[in-house]
Design an enzyme around this catalytic site. Structure first.
Site: not given
Length: 319
Positions: A151, A232, A261, A280
């Site tokens: 998408r 990621r 993270e 992020h």
């Protein structure tokens, strides 16, 4: 009070109001480490999840838990196998972040291509004319390779082609020419990395994709090429990526993600002129937050009302 919903991160109030209006008790937890979540989850029937990780051990402390509703597309921070074994639904929001992240990736390409952040920092330091020796580049006519044509990748291709006049190469492990728009060219893995002026990563993180983009791929890329990672951190071999940036094997990096993270304060990315790093935040817009919130809250209400969710990531049969 009604059933309890645990929310271990800030979320849009619209979703919280939805749950309260439907009779649920909302429980917020300030610290989202594993021990804090173990203490908070005990009598909760649902978890509305953002970034924190939900392990088997946390689920073990939650005998009433029926659903873990991820408010984004990815769900690698949930032990899905454990959830399925325990009869707990795990849902995601596969389309909630599509436009926002596609816009963010496009903005990252422009920013790293034009050296916007570097030149801004140099100007703040008093060097207005640093721009004379550190020229940016135009994106028109350049090739964008999209790795993972789902998408977000598909919408990024549309925006980059029609908005910037870029040429598009697309790679997907099961992608066929018939699935592509007429302005997109199907490419194999090596061609996508070797011919892209910008290479944008949009694959999920799983056992097959962990460290999938590494030393070999960086050696194939043009020395002027920019890597864009809004997927990621762990889909790249971060150590090899740092080495490639330091050696000038690739031209630059725009990344919204890290292998660990939050990253450590002395992470090498923070000290490189050819890197723009974001915390992020690709989905962090007011509009996207509301879409994600309403989707997560809606899935929670469905499951706690005895219905099946719309966007499950596995095939749990409720007990």
């Amino acid at each position: 009070m009604g059933k309890k919903v645990l929310i271990p991160q800030p979320v849009a109030e619209e979703g919280v109001d939805y749950l309260k209006d439907h009779g649920y008790e909302v429980v917020f937890v300030e610290n989202s480490d594993e021990e804090s979540l173990k203490e908070a989850v005990g009598d909760c029937s649902a978890i509305w999840l953002g970034v924190p990780s939900i392990t088997r051990e946390i689920m073990d402390r939650a005998p009433k838990l029926e659903i873990i509703a991820r408010q984004g597309a990815g769900y690698n921070n949930v032990d899905v196998k454990a959830a399925e074994e325990k009869g707990i639904w795990v849902t995601n929001a596969p389309d909630a972040t599509t436009n926002t992240v596609a816009e963010f990736a496009l903005g990252g390409m422009i920013a790293i291509g034009k050296n916007m952040f570097l030149l801004t920092e140099k100007m703040k330091e008093g060097d207005f004319f640093y721009k004379d020796t550190y020229l940016g580049e135009d994106l028109k006519g350049k090739t964008l390779s999209i790795i993972g044509y789902g998408r977000i990748g598909r919408l990024l291709a549309q925006k980059a082609h029609y908005g910037l006049g870029m040429k598009i190469l697309a790679y997907g492990p099961h992608l066929t020419k018939e699935q592509l728009e007429d302005y997109v060219t199907l490419a194999d893995w090596d061609r996508a990395f070797s011919q892209g002026d910008f290479v944008s990563l949009h694959m999920p993180l799983n056992s097959k994709t962990e460290k999938l983009v590494g030393r070999r791929e960086f050696q194939m890329m043009k020395t002027t090429a920019k890597l864009i990672n809004c997927a990621r951190g762990a889909v790249t071999d971060e150590e090899a990526l740092i080495e490639a940036l330091n050696k000038g094997q690739i031209g630059g990096l725009f990344t919204d993600v890290f292998t660990e993270e939050p990253p450590k304060k002395d992470h090498p990315f923070f000290h490189m002129e050819n890197v723009i790093a974001a915390p992020h935040m690709g989905s962090y817009t007011k509009e996207c937050r509301i879409i994600m919130a309403m989707h997560a809250a809606g899935q929670i209400h469905k499951v706690l009302s005895g219905e099946k969710p719309d966007t499950p990531v596995h095939h749990t049969v409720k007990k």
